[in-house]
Enzyme design. Sequence first.
Site, PDB file in Angstrom:
ATOM      1  N   GLU A 325       0.840  -1.205   0.000  1.00 20.30           N
ATOM      2  CA  GLU A 325       0.000   0.000   0.000  1.00 20.30           C
ATOM      3  C   GLU A 325       0.867   1.244   0.000  1.00 20.30           C
ATOM      4  O   GLU A 325       0.579   2.232  -0.665  1.00 20.30           O
ATOM      5  CB  GLU A 325      -0.934   0.005   1.227  1.00 20.30           C
ATOM      6  CG  GLU A 325      -1.985   1.118   1.220  1.00 20.30           C
ATOM      7  CD  GLU A 325      -1.553   2.423   1.891  1.00 20.30           C
ATOM      8  OE1 GLU A 325      -2.275   3.409   1.785  1.00 20.30           O
ATOM      9  OE2 GLU A 325      -0.477   2.466   2.522  1.00 20.30           O
ATOM     10  N   ASP A 353      -7.191   1.170   8.085  1.00 18.24           N
ATOM     11  CA  ASP A 353      -5.845   1.697   7.840  1.00 18.24           C
ATOM     12  C   ASP A 353      -5.723   3.126   8.378  1.00 18.24           C
ATOM     13  O   ASP A 353      -5.193   4.011   7.731  1.00 18.24           O
ATOM     14  CB  ASP A 353      -5.529   1.643   6.332  1.00 18.24           C
ATOM     15  CG  ASP A 353      -4.090   2.079   6.045  1.00 18.24           C
ATOM     16  OD1 ASP A 353      -3.260   2.079   6.980  1.00 18.24           O
ATOM     17  OD2 ASP A 353      -3.802   2.429   4.879  1.00 18.24           O
TER      18      ASP A 353
END
Lengths: 456, 456
Positions: A325, A353
């Site tokens: 990511e 997240d």
Amino acid sequence: MKNIIILIALCLGSHIFAQSDEDILKQIYKSALVEGKSYSWLETLSIDIGGRLSGSLNAERAVEWGKAELDSLGLDKVWLQPVMVPKWVRGAKEFAYIKASSGETTNVNICALGGSVSTNPLGLTAKVIEVKDFEELKRLGEAEVKGKIVFYNRPMQPDLINTFEAYGGCVDQRYMGAVEAAKYGAAGVIVRSMTLSLDDMPHAGSMTYGDLQVSDRIPSAAISTKDANLLSSMLHLDKNLEFYFKQNCKQLKDVKSYNVIGEITGSQFPNDYIIVGGHLDSWDLGDGSHDDGAGIVQSMEVLRLFKTLKIKPKHSIRVVMFMNEENGLRGATEYAKVATTNGENHIMSLESDSGGFTPRGFSFDCSDATFNKVLSWKPLFKPYLIHYFEKGGSGADVGPLKNDTNVTAGLRPDSQRYFDHHHSASDTFDAVNKRELELGAASMASLVYLFDKHGI
Amino acid sequence: MKNIIILIALCLGSHIFAQSDEDILKQIYKSALVEGKSYSWLETLSIDIGGRLSGSLNAERAVEWGKAELDSLGLDKVWLQPVMVPKWVRGAKEFAYIKASSGETTNVNICALGGSVSTNPLGLTAKVIEVKDFEELKRLGEAEVKGKIVFYNRPMQPDLINTFEAYGGCVDQRYMGAVEAAKYGAAGVIVRSMTLSLDDMPHAGSMTYGDLQVSDRIPSAAISTKDANLLSSMLHLDKNLEFYFKQNCKQLKDVKSYNVIGEITGSQFPNDYIIVGGHLDSWDLGDGSHDDGAGIVQSMEVLRLFKTLKIKPKHSIRVVMFMNEENGLRGATEYAKVATTNGENHIMSLESDSGGFTPRGFSFDCSDATFNKVLSWKPLFKPYLIHYFEKGGSGADVGPLKNDTNVTAGLRPDSQRYFDHHHSASDTFDAVNKRELELGAASMASLVYLFDKHGI
């Protein structure tokens, strides 16, 4: 006798089915808080493995660990999904100082930004031009910028309540700073760290060169907020001071890595998927506990809770540990591509997240009709002090899965402390509170349970 | 010319009066987050002064500091309100160990409970009887209890979302444990610390002897949760082990101390009072940053915000730093007594005594009609993620002010981390986050502003 057993089984069965949503949520929160595994998982991922930058050996260790843990949960399927990821390496620790006109030097805490080129082996020395934004840079132009180090020093805005907004208002300096500065012939870029706290740590993060030719790429680094204030005030006194930094980072060839996936196959709609996930990679300066070890172990905990509480979902529920990511989003892109190829219908994709802090609620990317349905579940969350249900913003890793029918969502924990730790050496296990982490996992499991049971 | 000036002044004035509640709240939050003083005040109170048990020299230093800071705010009145407070002193550090039948000893982290008598100078050694509650103690009776140390080991319940509820469900062991155990001839009492975390620190707190004669009072102490688990598991293996502890605490004569009070006098209703407060005293093991340094500096900040933003209240607004909440509530009792004597009409009394964590909202003791009025302000708090408005429970120090018309209220911060620090050596300045503290102060100031402007 057989009939009696069947009768008893049916009674027990109907008893289970008769449980209210309230009952199930209570069981979910209780199990997460009393016998939850998220915190001990995070301890292993953070302490035993540690920082896990894409393409690193530690990232591969994290993949192995993730698969082994999912294997132990008794899911219906666990597998690795291969994906090529960028491999940027920091190399030897960076070094920097401010050199006053008098020759006096002051050391500065610095880190190369992810994706940056190195300085030359002896380092870079140049005068410094401080700017607050690209407009100011443009006004100064080549006359003031050429040959200098551009110092981006616009702080995050402290009066924004949601700290992610404050981050969003500044991160262009870090991500695009080099591209913009190179236009005017800058020799390098240093940027004030993206944090609201005044600390001594550089906060890393990714940057881009856009379509700059390799020969035009200039080294780009972050300095701590304390050092940014120091440099700025020294510049006021001594416009001709010089800044020196040396970094040894490198972009190597892409390497093979993996998304780690586990699934409980749905009893009624096995090809309709609800996924929960976070990203397994992290920056290298801390151990990635909040970003995003927390999201990983909370997502794992969702499936553990389903198994432990014997909740048999109608739709297939997957945990997805996305790779890369931070500097590429390759794992998320690949997951979405494979899902399309396989014709998998994703109905809800929930990401965690934003750190392992006390959950405040969720944000949703979906239609108004769906959102109204979601709002009807809000009272169920009241006993758990989960009140934030808003449209807008889910998460980077579920982004590629967005379409007209998939509901993408993000867990929204309290954001006040997040950027104290984000991408820095203080993103470590001791900064995570066990109960706050567990409450987040329970909230995610509850939302998944409701989506699965009531559909959209 | 004079008329024009007056006209301009009136226009400016009406502009100020025309500001919406939304505007004022925005200014309050911005000032608290951008130029707030709560955090630097707390640093002084916590680091320079430190723990400040009632009657101690440090408590007197805190009084002096509080008065000096209020004097600097340009309030209409600042004064000290004398009150006699108990003076219990810990004396030399406590010492304890478990002694197995084999003679092997294991040290234990212990602290005397506030109000306890000392052991004899050589310490107390006795066998241990573990119980979960007073019922179990009663069942065991004198036969099993006499001459032993009663070990209360009922843990706080982890599946309660509000940790204060979990505390409320256990604290009888600490407060009443000695009185109950003495009924059955126990030699002493040790109690599992009141915290949800597994840590190595004893957590202090007050206890009572009720109407026990002095000669019947038995020493009472807290041990850390880790040591409580250790002792419990050792008892399973070795019923005849002995516990030794030695403590040197003492109850001295009452001494004179003070509530510290500052006031902005109301422009329209000077004898109607809105107060904000916390308690200035703390336990002695940490520096009392969360309990209740946070409440003190947040309350001070409320008045600073009014002064800085030039909000001229209609009612008189007071900050009250109550003395002796922890072991006597003498300051709060005295404040209420003087208020009654002086015929001061208190219309709203807001306390912050639940830690300096992210504020979630407020709880109120008031009539339904008043509460409905309060609820009408809830949308104003939405941008600040303040959502919790519930009836029930305000705070100990505003308790004596309760009557049919006074609205008593408590700030409700996130409670997940509170008992990790509560009454222990880890209640220190570094455990407080600047923004979380500031958001609490701004929320309090906003509520006070709305009460003052719209009345009840």
